[in-house]
Design a protein around this motif. Structure first.
Motif, PDB file in Angstrom:
ATOM      1  N   ARG A  52       0.807  -1.224   0.000  1.00  0.00           N
ATOM      2  CA  ARG A  52       0.000   0.000   0.000  1.00  0.00           C
ATOM      3  C   ARG A  52       0.843   1.278   0.000  1.00  0.00           C
ATOM      4  O   ARG A  52       0.294   2.375  -0.062  1.00  0.00           O
ATOM      5  N   ARG A  53       2.174   1.116   0.024  1.00  0.00           N
ATOM      6  CA  ARG A  53       3.012   2.303  -0.202  1.00  0.00           C
ATOM      7  C   ARG A  53       2.821   2.855  -1.609  1.00  0.00           C
ATOM      8  O   ARG A  53       3.272   3.960  -1.896  1.00  0.00           O
ATOM      9  N   TRP A  54       2.213   2.073  -2.472  1.00  0.00           N
ATOM     10  CA  TRP A  54       1.982   2.538  -3.840  1.00  0.00           C
ATOM     11  C   TRP A  54       0.516   2.905  -4.062  1.00  0.00           C
ATOM     12  O   TRP A  54       0.086   3.061  -5.191  1.00  0.00           O
ATOM     13  N   ASP A  55      -0.279   3.026  -2.982  1.00  0.00           N
ATOM     14  CA  ASP A  55      -1.681   3.435  -3.133  1.00  0.00           C
ATOM     15  C   ASP A  55      -1.740   4.873  -3.638  1.00  0.00           C
ATOM     16  O   ASP A  55      -0.944   5.732  -3.217  1.00  0.00           O
ATOM     17  N   GLY A  56      -2.733   5.120  -4.506  1.00  0.00           N
ATOM     18  CA  GLY A  56      -2.829   6.420  -5.165  1.00  0.00           C
ATOM     19  C   GLY A  56      -2.974   7.588  -4.200  1.00  0.00           C
ATOM     20  O   GLY A  56      -2.320   8.622  -4.355  1.00  0.00           O
ATOM     21  N   ASP A  57      -3.846   7.457  -3.164  1.00  0.00           N
ATOM     22  CA  ASP A  57      -4.059   8.613  -2.279  1.00  0.00           C
ATOM     23  C   ASP A  57      -2.794   8.918  -1.475  1.00  0.00           C
ATOM     24  O   ASP A  57      -2.404  10.077  -1.315  1.00  0.00           O
ATOM     25  N   ASP A  77       2.776   2.251   8.845  1.00  0.00           N
ATOM     26  CA  ASP A  77       3.862   2.361   7.858  1.00  0.00           C
ATOM     27  C   ASP A  77       3.751   3.688   7.094  1.00  0.00           C
ATOM     28  O   ASP A  77       4.757   4.384   6.904  1.00  0.00           O
ATOM     29  N   TRP A  78       2.527   4.054   6.684  1.00  0.00           N
ATOM     30  CA  TRP A  78       2.337   5.343   5.992  1.00  0.00           C
ATOM     31  C   TRP A  78       2.773   6.493   6.906  1.00  0.00           C
ATOM     32  O   TRP A  78       3.488   7.394   6.470  1.00  0.00           O
ATOM     33  N   ILE A  79       2.303   6.459   8.164  1.00  0.00           N
ATOM     34  CA  ILE A  79       2.626   7.545   9.106  1.00  0.00           C
ATOM     35  C   ILE A  79       4.142   7.686   9.257  1.00  0.00           C
ATOM     36  O   ILE A  79       4.680   8.795   9.186  1.00  0.00           O
ATOM     37  N   LEU A  80       4.826   6.562   9.463  1.00  0.00           N
ATOM     38  CA  LEU A  80       6.276   6.629   9.698  1.00  0.00           C
ATOM     39  C   LEU A  80       6.991   7.217   8.488  1.00  0.00           C
ATOM     40  O   LEU A  80       7.974   7.953   8.627  1.00  0.00           O
ATOM     41  N   ASN A  81       6.494   6.924   7.296  1.00  0.00           N
ATOM     42  CA  ASN A  81       7.119   7.470   6.093  1.00  0.00           C
ATOM     43  C   ASN A  81       6.804   8.948   5.908  1.00  0.00           C
ATOM     44  O   ASN A  81       7.646   9.709   5.438  1.00  0.00           O
ATOM     45  N   LEU A  82       5.577   9.355   6.280  1.00  0.00           N
ATOM     46  CA  LEU A  82       5.204  10.766   6.109  1.00  0.00           C
ATOM     47  C   LEU A  82       5.843  11.651   7.176  1.00  0.00           C
ATOM     48  O   LEU A  82       6.252  12.768   6.889  1.00  0.00           O
ATOM     49  N   ALA A  83       5.920  11.138   8.414  1.00  0.00           N
ATOM     50  CA  ALA A  83       6.378  11.978   9.524  1.00  0.00           C
ATOM     51  C   ALA A  83       7.877  12.239   9.458  1.00  0.00           C
ATOM     52  O   ALA A  83       8.352  13.316   9.803  1.00  0.00           O
ATOM     53  N   GLY A  84       8.626  11.238   9.062  1.00  0.00           N
ATOM     54  CA  GLY A  84      10.057  11.452   8.856  1.00  0.00           C
ATOM     55  C   GLY A  84      10.955  11.282  10.059  1.00  0.00           C
ATOM     56  O   GLY A  84      11.919  10.569   9.986  1.00  0.00           O
ATOM     57  N   GLY A  85      10.629  11.837  11.202  1.00  0.00           N
ATOM     58  CA  GLY A  85      11.596  11.876  12.314  1.00  0.00           C
ATOM     59  C   GLY A  85      11.725  10.573  13.084  1.00  0.00           C
ATOM     60  O   GLY A  85      11.174   9.535  12.699  1.00  0.00           O
ATOM     61  N   LYS A  86      12.485  10.672  14.178  1.00  0.00           N
ATOM     62  CA  LYS A  86      12.597   9.529  15.095  1.00  0.00           C
ATOM     63  C   LYS A  86      11.402   9.527  16.041  1.00  0.00           C
ATOM     64  O   LYS A  86      10.957  10.590  16.482  1.00  0.00           O
ATOM     65  N   ILE A  87      10.953   8.339  16.401  1.00  0.00           N
ATOM     66  CA  ILE A  87       9.837   8.235  17.340  1.00  0.00           C
ATOM     67  C   ILE A  87      10.382   8.515  18.751  1.00  0.00           C
ATOM     68  O   ILE A  87      11.395   7.928  19.142  1.00  0.00           O
ATOM     69  N   THR A  88       9.715   9.413  19.488  1.00  0.00           N
ATOM     70  CA  THR A  88      10.169   9.651  20.854  1.00  0.00           C
ATOM     71  C   THR A  88       9.200   9.079  21.885  1.00  0.00           C
ATOM     72  O   THR A  88       9.610   8.610  22.938  1.00  0.00           O
ATOM     73  N   GLN A  89       7.900   9.133  21.582  1.00  0.00           N
ATOM     74  CA  GLN A  89       6.911   8.731  22.586  1.00  0.00           C
ATOM     75  C   GLN A  89       5.694   8.118  21.919  1.00  0.00           C
ATOM     76  O   GLN A  89       5.301   8.544  20.818  1.00  0.00           O
ATOM     77  N   VAL A  90       5.106   7.139  22.598  1.00  0.00           N
ATOM     78  CA  VAL A  90       3.907   6.493  22.062  1.00  0.00           C
ATOM     79  C   VAL A  90       2.865   6.422  23.166  1.00  0.00           C
ATOM     80  O   VAL A  90       3.161   6.033  24.293  1.00  0.00           O
TER      81      VAL A  90
END
Ligand SMILES: NC(=O)c1ccc[n+]([C@@H]2O[C@H](COP(=O)([O-])OP(=O)(O)OC[C@H]3O[C@@H](n4cnc5c(N)ncnc54)[C@H](O)[C@@H]3O)[C@@H](O)[C@H]2O)c1
Length: 378
Positions: free
Chosen positions: A170-175, A228-241
């Motif tokens: 789904r990394r290749w999904d159109g939206d 996976d989409w979020i991690l690719n869009l956000a870019g940075g390192k994860i600090t807190q969940v």
């Protein structure tokens, strides 16, 4: 002209944009490899399907995408249910092997790669067996249930020098591609808030996907794609969940009814995703806020874009990039990686981050506090 050799001529590399373009770069690398005498292996990468399930006909789908990719070929399949093996014989005639037991398929000498399309609790154990037997692995999402399983698979693939990649088609999904394009052009400025989700109201059904011991939980299905989409869009390192899982309605199944995760990144981005079977009203699939605009998208063939990038407000619809050939593009990259040493686009380490987030969300929910992720969890 004297002597023998190969000359490749490329004439379109005149601007920096072209040199930065990934497809031009890969064309150039291929041209250099070809001119210096590199040859492709004599036979394609021979692939075996592990799991030929009826729910979404994923085995048949993978066979089609593999066979549509020059350099790859489906040669065998295995499913524990004899009826599914019979279905494969009808739908995929002429394979070299049809099996009900993985060990039989792994005993084939002329098998290079296994595609693991099994229920989630079998992702890690069966992948480890395939890697141990010296086969590359393409694994369906989610990578696995827990981070320890991810670590074990990554270690085994490294030890054996084999490819381990996740089918994040789904990394290749159109939206998603359209959103990435709008963001990378700076039309909404710097992204600082990502909100997304999916779900509805209704019993999730009596199948393995609703059984937490097999599925991993409510966030391991669509959540694997969204995170996976979020991690690719956000870019940075994860600090807190921060995670929140609710069990209130569907007590006849063990999956949670609702799961939410809020992720903070070191670049200031905050992302908020939920998946639900008890949301009587939904939220848009995407709401993304930036310093100069915003994007809203809801599964349709266009996204709404509001932009102040030019100094004045513009609001309009952007058509979603169509058609999407994500699954074949994914396999094209697998073939290019294995046959020509090109960079693998979906790595096991990336897939591990998704599981790390789900794992942290579950811990956070159980503890009732946010969970900090130490350095190294990029
Ligand atoms: N990427 C996507 O878009 C997408 C879409 C649908 C499903 N999936 C994923 O595909 C995977 C499989 O899901 P599905 O919908 O095909 O499930 P399914 O229930 O239809 O199929 C699973 C198959 O695995 C077989 N199986 C179980 N144990 C086995 C074993 N030990 N050895 C051999 N075969 C065994 C079963 O007999 C069954 O046919 C899951 O990880 C799911 O999340 C991904």
């Amino acid at each position: 002209m004297q002597g023998q050799g190969r000359v490749a001529y490329l004439a379109n590399g005149h601007s920096l944009d072209v040199w930065r373009h990934p497809e031009f770069r890969s064309l150039l690398i291929r041209a250099i490899a070809w001119s210096s005498g590199a040859e492709l292996p004599a036979h394609p990468i021979r692939c075996g399907l592990l799991g030929y399930g009826p729910a979404f006909n994923m085995g048949r789908g993978h066979a089609g995408w593999i066979n549509a990719t020059p350099g790859l070929q489906t040669v065998a399949m295995c499913d524990a249910q004899p009826a599914r093996v019979e279905a494969a014989k009808e739908e995929l005639p002429g394979l070299a092997g049809y099996f009900t037991d993985l060990d039989q398929m792994l005993a084939m000498n002329d098998l290079d790669l296994v595609v693991n399309i099994l229920p989630h609790n079998l992702h890690a154990p069966m992948t480890l067996r395939c890697l141990e037997a010296g086969k590359h692995v393409v694994l369906e999402k989610p990578f696995c249930i827990g981070v320890d399983e991810a670590d074990a698979m990554i270690a085994k693939a490294c030890e054996k020098g084999l490819m381990l990649s996740l089918f994040h088609n789904r990394r290749w999904d159109g939206d998603y591609l359209t959103i990435r394009d709008v963001v990378s052009r700076g039309l909404i400025g710097e992204v600082f808030h990502i909100e997304c989700g999916q779900g509805g109201y209704g019993h999730p059904g009596f199948w393995w996907r609703s059984d937490k011991a097999i599925s991993g939980g409510v966030m391991h299905d669509w959540g694997a794609h969204f995170i996976d989409w979020i991690l690719n869009l956000a870019g940075g390192k994860i600090t807190q969940v921060m995670g929140d899982f609710q069990k209130r309605m569907w007590h006849s199944v063990t999956n949670e009814d609702h799961g939410q995760v809020v992720i903070r990144f070191d670049n200031g981005v905050v992302a908020d995703y939920w998946t639900s079977t008890i949301s009587a009203l939904g939220r848009p699939k995407w709401l993304i806020l930036g310093t100069k605009g915003a994007i809203q998208a809801n599964w349709g063939d266009e996204i709404t874009l509001v932009s102040y990038a030019s100094g004045v407000r513009h609001e309009g619809k952007v058509p979603v990039k169509l058609p999407s050939y994500g699954s074949t593009q994914y396999y094209r990259n697998v073939a290019d990686h294995l046959l020509m040493g090109e960079q693998l686009l979906v790595t096991a380490e990336q897939a591990r981050r998704v599981i790390l987030v789900i794992d942290a969300a579950q811990r956070s929910s159980a503890l009732g506090t946010s969970v900090s992720l130490a350095d190294g969890y990029e």
